[in-house]
Design a protein around this motif. Structure first.
Motif, PDB file in Angstrom:
ATOM      1  N   ASN A 190      26.855 -51.789  -9.495  1.00 18.37           N
ATOM      2  CA  ASN A 190      27.432 -53.135  -9.641  1.00 18.37           C
ATOM      3  C   ASN A 190      27.975 -53.663  -8.316  1.00 18.37           C
ATOM      4  N   LEU A 191      28.709 -52.796  -7.572  1.00 24.45           N
ATOM      5  CA  LEU A 191      29.270 -53.215  -6.295  1.00 24.45           C
ATOM      6  C   LEU A 191      28.177 -53.440  -5.258  1.00 24.45           C
ATOM      7  N   ALA A 192      27.165 -52.585  -5.242  1.00 22.28           N
ATOM      8  CA  ALA A 192      26.075 -52.720  -4.275  1.00 22.28           C
ATOM      9  C   ALA A 192      25.304 -54.018  -4.498  1.00 22.28           C
ATOM     10  N   ASP A 193      25.034 -54.355  -5.769  1.00 17.77           N
ATOM     11  CA  ASP A 193      24.298 -55.595  -6.070  1.00 17.77           C
ATOM     12  C   ASP A 193      25.093 -56.819  -5.613  1.00 17.77           C
ATOM     13  N   ALA A 194      26.399 -56.804  -5.868  1.00 21.55           N
ATOM     14  CA  ALA A 194      27.247 -57.927  -5.454  1.00 21.55           C
ATOM     15  C   ALA A 194      27.289 -58.025  -3.927  1.00 21.55           C
ATOM     16  N   ALA A 195      27.340 -56.864  -3.240  1.00 21.85           N
ATOM     17  CA  ALA A 195      27.391 -56.843  -1.784  1.00 21.85           C
ATOM     18  C   ALA A 195      26.096 -57.393  -1.189  1.00 21.85           C
ATOM     19  N   ARG A 196      24.928 -56.992  -1.741  1.00 21.24           N
ATOM     20  CA  ARG A 196      23.645 -57.479  -1.224  1.00 21.24           C
ATOM     21  C   ARG A 196      23.534 -59.002  -1.362  1.00 21.24           C
ATOM     22  N   LEU A 197      23.955 -59.519  -2.517  1.00 22.82           N
ATOM     23  CA  LEU A 197      23.887 -60.971  -2.720  1.00 22.82           C
ATOM     24  C   LEU A 197      24.835 -61.723  -1.792  1.00 22.82           C
ATOM     25  N   ARG A 198      25.992 -61.148  -1.515  1.00 26.38           N
ATOM     26  CA  ARG A 198      26.919 -61.805  -0.597  1.00 26.38           C
ATOM     27  C   ARG A 198      26.330 -61.866   0.807  1.00 26.38           C
ATOM     28  N   LEU A 199      25.653 -60.781   1.222  1.00 27.97           N
ATOM     29  CA  LEU A 199      25.016 -60.782   2.541  1.00 27.97           C
ATOM     30  C   LEU A 199      23.842 -61.749   2.588  1.00 27.97           C
ATOM     31  N   GLU A 200      23.099 -61.832   1.484  1.00 28.45           N
ATOM     32  CA  GLU A 200      21.929 -62.715   1.445  1.00 28.45           C
ATOM     33  C   GLU A 200      22.332 -64.183   1.355  1.00 28.45           C
ATOM     34  N   TYR A 201      23.443 -64.453   0.638  1.00 30.60           N
ATOM     35  CA  TYR A 201      23.922 -65.839   0.461  1.00 30.60           C
ATOM     36  C   TYR A 201      25.395 -65.932   0.889  1.00 30.60           C
ATOM     37  N   PRO A 202      25.641 -65.903   2.190  1.00 37.66           N
ATOM     38  CA  PRO A 202      27.027 -65.864   2.667  1.00 37.66           C
ATOM     39  C   PRO A 202      27.858 -67.108   2.324  1.00 37.66           C
ATOM     40  N   SER A 203      27.194 -68.247   2.110  1.00 32.69           N
ATOM     41  CA  SER A 203      27.943 -69.472   1.800  1.00 32.69           C
ATOM     42  C   SER A 203      27.984 -69.783   0.305  1.00 32.69           C
ATOM     43  N   ALA A 204      27.412 -68.907  -0.519  1.00 31.74           N
ATOM     44  CA  ALA A 204      27.381 -69.157  -1.964  1.00 31.74           C
ATOM     45  C   ALA A 204      28.768 -68.977  -2.572  1.00 31.74           C
ATOM     46  N   SER A 205      29.028 -69.717  -3.643  1.00 37.51           N
ATOM     47  CA  SER A 205      30.296 -69.565  -4.348  1.00 37.51           C
ATOM     48  C   SER A 205      30.241 -68.330  -5.241  1.00 37.51           C
ATOM     49  N   LEU A 206      31.394 -67.905  -5.729  1.00 43.01           N
ATOM     50  CA  LEU A 206      31.438 -66.742  -6.620  1.00 43.01           C
ATOM     51  C   LEU A 206      30.626 -67.000  -7.880  1.00 43.01           C
ATOM     52  N   ARG A 207      30.674 -68.221  -8.371  1.00 40.30           N
ATOM     53  CA  ARG A 207      29.908 -68.554  -9.581  1.00 40.30           C
ATOM     54  C   ARG A 207      28.416 -68.446  -9.322  1.00 40.30           C
TER      55      ARG A 207
END
Length: 306
Positions: free
Chosen positions: A255-272
């Motif tokens: 769960n943490l790894a998936d969230a981390a990858r998406l944050r790196l891929e979309y650094p300006s995306a909102s939490l939603r």
């Protein structure tokens, strides 16, 4: 361009005197005389430079006492203390027998004149015409009445407060000033005096100001939120890179790894937006919880490796 104060006074002076009850006529006259009036057994008079104000007084006097007042003009050159050359001093006088003038003066000085609500309104109107001013509401809210003695101030304040106006008092040089600085209270006073067009204009300005202020507040709020979001995202990306550089990324749960990858891929995306991209999708609060856990792990690693 004519000031807003002059516009209000012009509207007030356009009210037809013949349609006004005598008791209200006397109340307005009494207020007009606060600054430059003189009631005594020899006559009743008002002096000033404003020809419309003197004409208004003449109309009121004719309606109240059934006689046409005499208006005299004195050249400005006759007054050494006159600050503005070319202005004329006008004096409107009502003459009569000693007895007639004593009765008239007594009527104008009688505090019982303000018993009726309509007379209180007329008195406030006259006081504004005689010594009132109103700032341009587009700039700031400030309406005031200048009173040259405590007695007239007391009467004016009592009448205004009786009619629900929230007024304040201050001392300016040798005069006492009754003032209002709230837009809603000023609109109420304009309504009391009968300046309905000016009141509507003021209300339009107030509405425009409120809309503009609300928009500015919303923009400032959104800007602050956006700034916080960007700062948080930058910090989260830095924490994830630190975990990667430390070789500890593989120890993160799925769960943490998936969230981390998406944050790196979309650094300006909102939490939603990140939550909607996860499989299965999760809520904004769930994404926030995972990223906070990642930050805690990064902080712990910094402590261990420091």
């Amino acid at each position: 361009m004519r000031s807003f104060s002059a516009t209000v006074k012009s509207e007030l002076m356009s009210a037809k005197v013949p349609d006004t009850p005598r008791h209200c006529v006397l109340a307005e006259m009494a207020a007009l005389m606060l600054g430059a009036g003189r009631p005594d057994c020899g006559g009743i008079s008002l002096s000033g430079h404003n020809i419309r104000l003197v004409r208004r007084f003449a109309e009121l006097a004719a309606a109240a006492f059934g006689r046409q007042p005499a208006v005299s003009v004195v050249p400005a050159a006759a007054h050494r203390d006159e600050p503005r050359a070319g202005r004329r001093q006008l004096t409107c006088s009502v003459q009569g027998t000693g007895r007639e003038m004593r009765i008239a003066a007594s009527e104008l000085a009688d505090e019982a004149l303000l018993v009726r609500e309509c007379c209180k309104r007329a008195y406030i109107r006259g006081a504004f015409l005689a010594g009132g001013s109103l700032s341009d509401p587009a700039k700031h809210y400030h309406l005031e009445f200048t009173c040259h003695d405590s007695g007239s101030l007391k009467l004016l304040r009592s009448a205004a407060e009786y009619l629900g106006a929230d007024v304040r008092v201050t001392l300016r040089k040798s005069a006492e000033v009754l003032y209002v600085k709230d837009g809603e209270a000023i609109a109420h006073l304009l309504n009391i005096m009968g300046a309905h067009k000016a009141m509507m204009e003021l209300e339009n300005v107030r509405i425009l100001k409120d809309v503009r202020n609300n928009v500015n507040r919303k923009v400032n709020f959104e800007t602050a939120n956006l700034s916080k979001t960007v700062d948080a995202a930058v910090s989260q990306v830095a924490d994830i890179h630190y975990i990667l550089d430390s070789g500890e990324f593989g120890r993160l749960s799925q769960n943490l790894a998936d969230a981390a990858r998406l944050r790196l891929e979309y650094p300006s995306a909102s939490l939603r937006e990140i939550g909607e991209r996860l499989l299965p999708a999760v809520s904004k609060s769930a994404v926030n919880h995972r990223l906070r856990k990642i930050s805690c792990i990064a902080e712990k690693l910094r402590g261990e490796q420091g």
